[in-house]
Design an enzyme around this catalytic site. Structure first.
Site, PDB file in Angstrom:
ATOM      1  CD  GLN A   1     -15.316   4.826  -2.263  1.00  0.00           C
ATOM      2  OE1 GLN A   1     -16.105   5.657  -1.868  1.00  0.00           O
ATOM      3  NE2 GLN A   1     -15.678   3.613  -2.614  1.00  0.00           N
ATOM      4  N   GLY A   2     -11.928   8.472  -0.119  1.00  0.00           N
ATOM      5  CA  GLY A   2     -11.978   9.832   0.429  1.00  0.00           C
ATOM      6  C   GLY A   2     -10.784  10.682   0.067  1.00  0.00           C
ATOM      7  CD  GLU A  24     -13.462  11.904   4.024  1.00  0.00           C
ATOM      8  OE1 GLU A  24     -12.874  11.302   4.947  1.00  0.00           O
ATOM      9  OE2 GLU A  24     -13.216  11.702   2.825  1.00  0.00           O
ATOM     10  CB  THR A  37      -3.320   2.210  -0.598  1.00  0.00           C
ATOM     11  OG1 THR A  37      -2.637   2.128   0.638  1.00  0.00           O
ATOM     12  CG2 THR A  37      -3.075   3.567  -1.230  1.00  0.00           C
ATOM     13  N   GLY A  65       0.859  -1.190   0.000  1.00  0.00           N
ATOM     14  CA  GLY A  65       0.000   0.000   0.000  1.00  0.00           C
ATOM     15  C   GLY A  65       0.893   1.237   0.000  1.00  0.00           C
ATOM     16  CB  SER A 109      -5.492   5.980   7.496  1.00  0.00           C
ATOM     17  OG  SER A 109      -6.569   6.162   6.631  1.00  0.00           O
ATOM     18  CG  LEU A 110      -4.764   7.339   2.206  1.00  0.00           C
ATOM     19  CD1 LEU A 110      -5.366   7.926   0.930  1.00  0.00           C
ATOM     20  CD2 LEU A 110      -4.132   6.002   1.895  1.00  0.00           C
ATOM     21  NE  ARG A 129      -9.162   5.580   9.759  1.00  0.00           N
ATOM     22  CZ  ARG A 129      -9.598   5.872   8.539  1.00  0.00           C
ATOM     23  NH1 ARG A 129      -8.896   6.684   7.778  1.00  0.00           N
ATOM     24  NH2 ARG A 129     -10.697   5.348   8.060  1.00  0.00           N
ATOM     25  CG  HIS A 140     -13.505   1.688   6.775  1.00  0.00           C
ATOM     26  ND1 HIS A 140     -13.452   1.411   5.428  1.00  0.00           N
ATOM     27  CD2 HIS A 140     -13.006   2.948   6.926  1.00  0.00           C
ATOM     28  CE1 HIS A 140     -12.939   2.459   4.795  1.00  0.00           C
ATOM     29  NE2 HIS A 140     -12.639   3.394   5.676  1.00  0.00           N
ATOM     30  CB  ALA A 156       2.541   2.127   4.718  1.00  0.00           C
ATOM     31  CG  ASP A 161      -1.548 -11.480   6.145  1.00  0.00           C
ATOM     32  OD1 ASP A 161      -2.442 -12.154   6.696  1.00  0.00           O
ATOM     33  OD2 ASP A 161      -1.466 -11.339   4.917  1.00  0.00           O
TER      34      ASP A 161
HETATM   35  C1  SIN Z   1     -14.265   7.310   2.874  1.00  0.00           C
HETATM   36  O1  SIN Z   1     -14.079   7.723   1.739  1.00  0.00           O
HETATM   37  O2  SIN Z   1     -15.330   7.448   3.471  1.00  0.00           O
HETATM   38  C2  SIN Z   1     -13.157   6.602   3.563  1.00  0.00           C
HETATM   39  C3  SIN Z   1     -12.141   7.554   4.000  1.00  0.00           C
HETATM   40  C4  SIN Z   1     -11.412   7.023   5.194  1.00  0.00           C
HETATM   41  O3  SIN Z   1     -11.714   5.944   5.668  1.00  0.00           O
HETATM   42  O4  SIN Z   1     -10.542   7.738   5.687  1.00  0.00           O
END
Ligand code: SIN
Length: 546
Positions: free
Chosen positions: A46-47, A121, A42, A13, A397-398, A392, A357, A15, A229
């Protein structure tokens, strides 16, 4: 046969790939991934990436405050500060590598403004999500993959699944008594899935970046590879893991019999989408002052409550009041996908349910991504760095993965200078006495059972009784897996089952330990947050047998 590298990266991903690109300037990198390189959490993100853009009236302080509020008292403030402050630098780096984030005039052609279109968000007090339409993760993954594939110092091993880490222990004696010991990681045993052969990968530094463990649950937004894993391998090797009770359930996954794992991004609510019940009535305002943009734990629990009290199969997400042209530009992927299931999101509400998620806990690390095992690092969703606390904040996270890939790479490239000479010879995998399996049903049956009881007993709302039931079941399954594991040759399905079972057991143990409700962990017996006793991480570590 032995494969040698300076840096062994497990997982592909954002990371793992970012770490690989950064360390490849200083040594040979081997990347192992159990499917093809693009199959990662990754790719499905979407967000986007939350990062402060000062010109839009945002500030680092506000992003820090939002992250701490979402984490419900368990974030490590130092980690939060490092990650939030690192945002602009890492967004610039990604842009320089070739990532294209959406600009205002991409989304709305009438807006002649050459600046980034920032999304919003749940839990964010400002618009601060850099996104690439509704396929941000895919855009990042493609760009990083291109760079990694063309790097002369990086070798990629696809269809290779890590079985276990290889560690050795230095025991320190006083007289005849072992007073203390230090563990070192020197690589991993890896199954070449096509050749059905376990290979030994020796490395100066090993990185766990295998993503999360959504597949421990019946319903998840995660891809099939998310089987915990890294968490399981780390724990088996003696790494401390923490906060695994904090499993984030995304409030809105598409509810449709044929839609496996399809997420409806929180960005839809960020653009004005609202949750409604069967009769078309909004329900979020009665649960939280931020209504549909409350933090995820609040929204997921509210939906769970609506479903349990009404007996309905789903609730609905409605953005049909927006112009169809806007929806097609802002959410091209969601729009297309929903249409394949006969749902026109520009005209009608989308049926949605919550699903597992994101793992907020993981292998415990310091602020350089180091675990308690020397030369073993963990970053991304596999790790628990202290950023997320008990919940979170969306799209953090990204950003965390990019910042920690950078920090871990800096530390690892310093460390590698003193390592190479001291990597011990590693023994090859020994499969004496094992045969090919004749009972694949054991794998499928136990996996189904784990996912179902994790959903029912260790889901959005927990109780001591449900957790005890889950504990009893996982113990029986673990015993069966152990017997089977030592008798038969390993396969990728068996390795994944073994990992998901360990991760499920750790989630149950952490959840049973915490006698309060906080963030994503909600126990009906202890409904309140209890700062006096429980404002602390839940840390588990396998006892050392000297
Ligand atoms: C989403 O697009 O709702 C997911 C974004 C996320 O989990 O940070």
């Amino acid at each position: 046969m032995e494969y040698k590298a300076d840096f062994l990266v497990i997982g592909t991903g954002i990371a793992g790939l970012s770490f690989a690109l950064k360390t490849a300037k200083y040594g040979k990198v081997a990347i192992v991934t159990k499917k093809n390189i693009m199959e990662s959490n990754t790719s499905l993100a979407q967000g986007g990436i939350a990062t402060v853009c000062k010109s839009s009236g945002d500030s680092f302080e506000l992003h820090i405050q939002d992250t701490l509020a979402s984490g419900d008292g368990l974030c490590n403030p130092k980690t939060v500060e490092i990650v939030v402050n690192g945002g602009p630098k890492h967004i610039r780096e990604l842009i320089e590598l070739g990532v294209k984030f959406s600009r205002k005039d991409d989304i709305n052609p009438l807006d002649n403004n050459e600046v980034f279109d920032l999304g919003r968000e749940g839990g964010h007090s400002r618009k601060r999500i850099f996104h690439s339409h509704d396929m941000t993760g895919m855009e990042i993954e493609k760009v990083l993959t291109d760079h990694v594939k063309n790097h002369k110092n990086i070798r990629i091993y696809e269809n290779h699944i890590a079985v276990d880490l290889i560690t050795y222990s230095t025991r320190l004696k006083r007289g005849s008594i072992i007073t203390t010991h230090e563990d070192y990681c020197c690589g991993a045993y890896v199954l070449d899935i096509n050749q059905k052969k376990v290979k030994t990968f020796s490395a100066g530094i090993t990185l766990l970046a295998t993503g999360g463990a959504g597949k421990a649950y019946l319903y998840t937004s995660n891809p099939d590879i998310a089987t915990g894993d890294g968490i399981a391998m780390g724990y088996r090797a003696g790494a401390a893991v923490a906060n695994l009770e904090f499993v984030q359930f995304h409030p809105t996954c598409l509810y449709h019999p044929q839609a496996k794992n399809f997420l409806i991004s929180e960005a839809v609510r960020g653009e004005g989408g609202v949750l409604i019940d069967d009769s078309g009535k909004r329900f979020m305002p009665k649960y939280d002052k931020n209504a549909d943009l409350a933090c995820r734990d609040v929204v997921a629990r509210a939906i769970d409550n609506e479903l349990k009290t009404s007996g309905s199969d789903s609730v609905y997400l409605d953005i049909s009041h927006k112009k169809s042209s806007f929806i097609k530009k802002r959410f091209p992927n969601l729009d297309k996908k929903c249409l394949t299931f006969g749902i026109d999101m520009a005209k009608e509400p989308i049926p949605v349910v919550p699903a597992a998620h994101y793992m907020c806990g993981g292998v415990l690390t310091d602020i350089h991504g180091r675990t308690n095992i020397n030369r073993l690092y963990a970053i991304g969703e596999t790790a628990c760095t202290g950023l997320h606390g008990a919940n979170r904040l969306a799209s953090n996270s990204l950003l965390e993965a990019a910042v920690f890939a950078d920090k871990a790479a800096k530390q690892a490239t310093l460390e590698i200078k003193n390592i190479n000479a001291s990597i011990p010879t590693t023994p090859n995998w020994d499969e004496t006495g094992t045969t090919d399996s004749d009972e694949v049903i054991m794998v499928t049956h136990n996996w189904d059972e784990i996912r179902r009881f994790m959903w029912n007993y260790v889901g959005i709302v927990r109780s001591d009784k449900r957790l005890e039931r889950a504990q009893r079941r996982i113990e029986i399954i673990q015993k069966e897996i152990k017997e089977y594991y030592w008798g038969f040759k390993v396969t990728s399905d068996l390795i994944e089952l073994r990992n998901i079972a360990v991760t499920a057991e750790l989630i149950i143990k952490c959840a049973a330990f915490r006698k309060e409700s906080r963030g994503l962990h909600y126990n009906i017996k202890y409904k309140q947050r209890d700062d006096k006793f429980w404002r602390k991480d839940t840390v588990l570590r396998k006892p050392y047998i000297g």
